[in-house]
Design a protein around this motif. Structure first.
Motif, short mmCIF file in Angstrom:
data_model
loop_
_atom_site.label_atom_id
_atom_site.label_comp_id
_atom_site.label_asym_id
_atom_site.label_seq_id
_atom_site.Cartn_x
_atom_site.Cartn_y
_atom_site.Cartn_z
N GLU A 159 0.82 -1.22 0.00
CA GLU A 159 0.00 0.00 0.00
C GLU A 159 0.85 1.26 0.00
OE1 GLU A 159 -0.81 -2.70 1.71
OE2 GLU A 159 -2.61 -3.20 0.54
N ARG A 160 2.02 1.18 0.62
CA ARG A 160 2.89 2.38 0.60
C ARG A 160 3.42 2.61 -0.81
NH1 ARG A 160 5.81 2.28 6.50
NH2 ARG A 160 3.85 2.19 7.67
N LEU A 161 3.66 1.53 -1.53
CA LEU A 161 4.08 1.66 -2.93
C LEU A 161 2.94 2.26 -3.75
CD1 LEU A 161 6.18 0.96 -5.18
CD2 LEU A 161 4.94 -1.20 -5.47
N VAL A 162 1.71 1.78 -3.50
CA VAL A 162 0.56 2.32 -4.24
C VAL A 162 0.37 3.80 -3.90
CG1 VAL A 162 -1.89 2.06 -4.80
CG2 VAL A 162 -0.54 0.03 -4.27
N MET A 163 0.59 4.16 -2.65
CA MET A 163 0.50 5.58 -2.27
C MET A 163 1.48 6.40 -3.10
SD MET A 163 0.32 5.60 1.90
CE MET A 163 0.07 7.37 2.13
N PHE A 164 2.72 5.92 -3.17
CA PHE A 164 3.73 6.67 -3.91
C PHE A 164 3.35 6.80 -5.38
CE2 PHE A 164 7.56 7.04 -6.48
CZ PHE A 164 8.05 8.23 -5.98
N ALA A 165 2.87 5.71 -5.96
CA ALA A 165 2.58 5.70 -7.40
C ALA A 165 1.33 6.48 -7.76
CB ALA A 165 2.47 4.26 -7.91
N THR A 166 0.44 6.69 -6.79
CA THR A 166 -0.81 7.39 -7.11
C THR A 166 -0.84 8.80 -6.53
OG1 THR A 166 -1.85 6.49 -5.11
CG2 THR A 166 -2.17 5.26 -7.17
N GLY A 167 0.09 9.09 -5.62
CA GLY A 167 0.11 10.40 -4.98
C GLY A 167 -0.98 10.55 -3.93
N MET A 168 -1.64 9.46 -3.55
CA MET A 168 -2.68 9.56 -2.53
C MET A 168 -2.02 9.75 -1.17
SD MET A 168 -5.48 9.35 -4.25
CE MET A 168 -6.89 8.83 -3.26
N GLY A 169 -2.62 10.60 -0.35
CA GLY A 169 -1.97 10.98 0.90
C GLY A 169 -2.35 10.10 2.08
N ASN A 170 -3.39 9.29 1.93
CA ASN A 170 -3.84 8.47 3.05
C ASN A 170 -3.93 7.02 2.60
OD1 ASN A 170 -5.44 7.15 5.10
ND2 ASN A 170 -6.03 9.19 5.80
N ILE A 171 -3.31 6.14 3.37
CA ILE A 171 -3.23 4.73 3.01
C ILE A 171 -4.61 4.07 2.92
CG2 ILE A 171 -2.96 3.77 5.36
CD1 ILE A 171 -0.57 2.07 4.12
N ARG A 172 -5.60 4.67 3.62
CA ARG A 172 -6.97 4.15 3.56
C ARG A 172 -7.58 4.27 2.16
NH1 ARG A 172 -5.88 6.50 8.20
NH2 ARG A 172 -6.70 5.74 10.19
N ASP A 173 -6.97 5.12 1.34
CA ASP A 173 -7.54 5.37 0.02
C ASP A 173 -6.85 4.60 -1.10
OD1 ASP A 173 -9.40 7.05 1.18
OD2 ASP A 173 -8.08 8.80 1.02
N VAL A 174 -5.97 3.66 -0.73
CA VAL A 174 -5.32 2.87 -1.79
C VAL A 174 -5.58 1.38 -1.62
CG1 VAL A 174 -3.52 4.60 -2.18
CG2 VAL A 174 -3.09 2.71 -0.59
N ILE A 175 -6.42 1.00 -0.67
CA ILE A 175 -6.81 -0.40 -0.48
C ILE A 175 -8.34 -0.43 -0.50
CG2 ILE A 175 -6.74 -0.22 2.06
CD1 ILE A 175 -5.64 -3.16 2.04
N PRO A 176 -8.94 -1.45 -1.14
CA PRO A 176 -10.40 -1.41 -1.26
C PRO A 176 -11.13 -1.20 0.07
CG PRO A 176 -9.54 -3.07 -2.73
CD PRO A 176 -8.37 -2.54 -1.95
N TYR A 177 -10.85 -2.04 1.05
CA TYR A 177 -11.58 -1.93 2.32
C TYR A 177 -10.60 -1.86 3.48
CZ TYR A 177 -15.43 -2.85 -0.71
OH TYR A 177 -16.33 -2.75 -1.74
N PRO A 178 -10.18 -0.64 3.85
CA PRO A 178 -9.15 -0.49 4.87
C PRO A 178 -9.58 -1.01 6.24
CG PRO A 178 -10.11 1.64 4.32
CD PRO A 178 -10.65 0.65 3.34
#
Ligand code: 4AD
Ligand code: MG
Length: 478
Positions: free
Chosen positions: A451-470
């Motif tokens: 998820e931290r990789l997905v955060m970096f690649a998408t620029g999303m600031g909150n890890i809750r927003d890069v996994i379907p159901y946090p």
């Protein structure tokens, strides 16, 4: 007739004008004439033009934002701007109505907090569909990388009987009656009577099991869910997250750093090449968000530039000892701006220090290595100095720790001494010690928080927003 996806139609050669069939969800319906239809296959909608005069009034009413529709028509060059092609609808049916009054995903800007509460529908927005397509693409690229490089994909257990890894607090797995558990003579819950006949937990990492396979198959990796019951309510922590853990026999820490760097560059390059449309959208989203921030807080690179920078430049490799010197003499330390001041060698690095190193000092991804033994896990290989271990953390701008790994202690006596000092029961890890008895060898690996990789690649600031159901403290909805 084959049903097409929106992505297929938008890429179609317009000279091949012909009848098409498509299904999707209505994003907007304008002037009783223009339907923007999306089916998730791409960020873009296809415009479907209906001739309302030929449409039944009651059918027209059912074409609302969120409705699922089935469209037949002719693919033509678009008259309007913003799209190359559109569909002149000859037949349309509504597969499922949508109540426009209560549908949460209105054609307007919603806050991420609001969308988190509607996580079952948030992928009907551009931002979340782009993020989740990127997430899917990144995980495919991960498997592709390892497959092309001779690694075997190994499934490590989710339920584990060992809690020695020490990576974090664990979630207990039990089939006992919580209201009336069996007790032993000391009056404690008797796990001998539990499903597995012992205490079991959800795994915090597949590493120890992956090591066993590396010591027979050579190069392996796991990519699965891991669980940590830490009560850390931050924008970078989840209680359930996915981790990629390669483990390689006969590889030392330098090889481990090379592998991690090569791997991360490969997967990020993959999405630059395959998901550019989604990246461009997220790039623009971020630029808009940046505009609301004071000048000083804006970053000097946009999202795509940041990803390219990582792909094209070497990560900076710095020993813990060098990092401590830099931090000790840094402005925020001297001016007492750090919450935790760095006074001496041996201090554990907090995220404020990691961020200073990557964002202010080096301005690039940094691999820190050779940490003090007593702030790292028991299995890391002790250096000749007797006080540092062959550990490495990879720190990323905006994210902090992305990767944690090490060369593993392969010497039986050293490992046993370490376990004794930390009060780790040898009996519990007999199989792990066996690896050091039978054909032991240098080996290394690391864990990358997906998820931290997905955060970096998408620029999303909150890890809750890069996994379907946090899954986070006090939250396991859906
Ligand atoms: O540094 P960690 O704890 O390392 C391990 O678990 C090792 N056994 C890995 C190995 O050597 N095979 O975790 C690895 C990475 C971190 O660097 C971070 O990116 C991510 O996992 N991570 C989390 N991501 C989201 N939420 C959490 N609570 C996380 N904890 C760790
Ligand atoms: Mg770590």
């Amino acid at each position: 007739m084959k049903t097409h996806t929106v992505a297929e139609l938008l890429n179609k050669d317009i000279n091949a004008l012909h009848e098409v069939e498509i299904k999707g969800w209505v994003r907007t319906f304008r002037a009783n004439r223009f339907i923007a239809l999306n089916d998730g296959s791409t960020l873009n909608n296809i415009q479907c033009v209906v001739d309302f005069e030929n449409l039944d009034e009651s059918l027209l009413k059912r074409i609302t934002t969120g409705a699922a529709v089935h469209v037949f028509g002719e693919l033509t060059e678009s008259q309007g701007k913003g799209q190359k092609v559109e569909i002149q609808v000859s037949k349309i049916s509504v597969l499922g109505d949508s109540d426009p009054e209560t549908y949460p995903i209105q054609p307007k800007k919603h806050s991420f907090e609001f969308l988190r509460e509607n996580a079952h529908l948030r992928t009907r927005t551009n931002t979340f569909s782009a993020v989740m397509r990127l997430r899917s693409s990144l995980s495919f690229a991960i498997h592709k990388y390892f497959n092309e490089n001779g690694f075997y994909y190994m499934h490590t257990p989710i339920i584990t009987g060992s809690d020695a890894e020490g990576a974090g607090e664990m979630f207990r797995v039990s089939a006992l009656d919580a209201k009336n558990p069996p007790l032993n003579e000391e009056g404690e819950v008797d796990y001998k009577e539990d499903f597995f006949g012992k205490e079991t937990n959800l795994t915090v990492s597949g590493q120890l099991e992956a090591e066993t396979y590396a010591m027979s198959l050579g190069k392996v990796y796991t990519f699965g869910p891991t669980f940590r019951a830490e009560n850390s309510n931050t924008s970078r922590h989840l209680a359930e997250f996915w981790m990629i853990e390669p483990e390689v026999a006969f590889m030392d820490l330098d090889g481990n750093m090379d592998l991690a760097e090569d791997f991360m560059k490969y997967v990020l390059k993959y999405v630059l090449e395959h998901n550019f449309e989604d990246l461009e959208f997220l790039n623009n989203r971020l630029l808009d968000e940046e505009k609301t921030k004071p000048q000083a807080e804006r970053s000097d690179m946009n999202l795509i530039e940041k990803i390219k920078f990582v792909v094209e430049n070497n990560f900076k490799r710095v020993s813990y000892t060098e990092a401590i010197d830099i931090l000790k003499n840094s402005k925020p330390n001297k001016k007492k701006k750090f919450k935790y001041l760095i006074n001496e060698w041996g201090a554990d690095l907090q995220s404020e220090h990691e961020r200073f190193l990557v964002e202010k000092h080096f301005k690039c991804p940094v691999i820190l290595f050779d940490y003090p033994a007593n702030i790292k896990a028991f299995y890391m290989r002790l250096n000749e100095d007797g006080k540092t271990v062959r550990a490495m953390d990879i720190l990323f701008p905006g994210i902090g720790e992305m990767v944690g790994g090490s060369q593993r202690e392969e010497r039986l006596d050293v490992l046993k001494d370490k376990m004794k000092a930390l009060d780790i029961d040898e009996k519990e890890l007999w199989w792990y010690l066996d690896l050091r008895k039978y054909g032991t060898a240098v080996h290394s690996g690391f864990g990358l928080g997906f998820e931290r990789l997905v955060m970096f690649a998408t620029g999303m600031g909150n890890i809750r927003d890069v996994i379907p159901y946090p899954r986070t403290p006090q939250n396991a909805e859906f």
